[in-house]
Scaffold this motif. Structure first.
Motif, PDB file in Angstrom:
ATOM      1  N   GLU A  60       0.817  -1.216   0.000  1.00  0.00           N
ATOM      2  CA  GLU A  60       0.000   0.000   0.000  1.00  0.00           C
ATOM      3  C   GLU A  60       0.852   1.269   0.000  1.00  0.00           C
ATOM      4  O   GLU A  60       0.533   2.249  -0.671  1.00  0.00           O
ATOM      5  N   PHE A  61       1.938   1.239   0.765  1.00  0.00           N
ATOM      6  CA  PHE A  61       2.754   2.444   0.921  1.00  0.00           C
ATOM      7  C   PHE A  61       4.075   2.352   0.157  1.00  0.00           C
ATOM      8  O   PHE A  61       4.924   3.230   0.277  1.00  0.00           O
ATOM      9  N   ARG A  62       4.206   1.287  -0.635  1.00  0.00           N
ATOM     10  CA  ARG A  62       5.356   1.106  -1.515  1.00  0.00           C
ATOM     11  C   ARG A  62       6.670   1.171  -0.772  1.00  0.00           C
ATOM     12  O   ARG A  62       7.592   1.895  -1.145  1.00  0.00           O
ATOM     13  N   ILE A  63       6.739   0.413   0.328  1.00  0.00           N
ATOM     14  CA  ILE A  63       7.980   0.318   1.088  1.00  0.00           C
ATOM     15  C   ILE A  63       8.375  -1.153   1.179  1.00  0.00           C
ATOM     16  O   ILE A  63       7.522  -2.042   1.101  1.00  0.00           O
ATOM     17  N   VAL A  64       9.649  -1.377   1.324  1.00  0.00           N
ATOM     18  CA  VAL A  64      10.159  -2.720   1.556  1.00  0.00           C
ATOM     19  C   VAL A  64      10.426  -2.835   3.048  1.00  0.00           C
ATOM     20  O   VAL A  64      11.206  -2.053   3.609  1.00  0.00           O
TER      21      VAL A  64
END
Length: 99
Positions: A60-64
């Protein structure tokens, strides 16, 4: 670092999106949670639910989410998760956190 294409969400928006996911996917109908409710107590969501929540947060927040970051201190409550997301986005920028 915000861009026009991918503005960085505020913590309250992040919290709202997490709560929506929890209600839609993981909580029993009629169950409500506060932003500081202990999600890891075993009474709110189970271990599989935590994995599903972490997957949602990453996508959803485009983080790894690095293995070292997948700790109780970052996932205890909605407010804590939102803080983690804000820090991750501030460090890498939205859309720029995948290796």
């Amino acid at each position: 670092m915000a861009t026009d294409a991918h503005p960085t969400p505020e913590a309250s928006e992040i919290e709202g999106r997490i709560v929506e996911f929890l209600h839609r996917e993981l909580l029993e109908p009629g169950v409500t949670i506060g932003r500081d409710a202990d999600l890891l107590s075993g009474e709110v969501i189970d271990s599989i639910g935590i994995l599903r929540l972490a997957t949602f947060v990453g996508e959803e927040f485009r983080i790894v989410i690095q293995p070292a970051d997948f700790v109780v201190e970052n996932f205890r409550s909605v407010a804590v998760i939102a803080g983690y997301v804000v820090r991750a986005l501030a460090a890498h920028g939205p859309g720029d956190t995948r290796p």
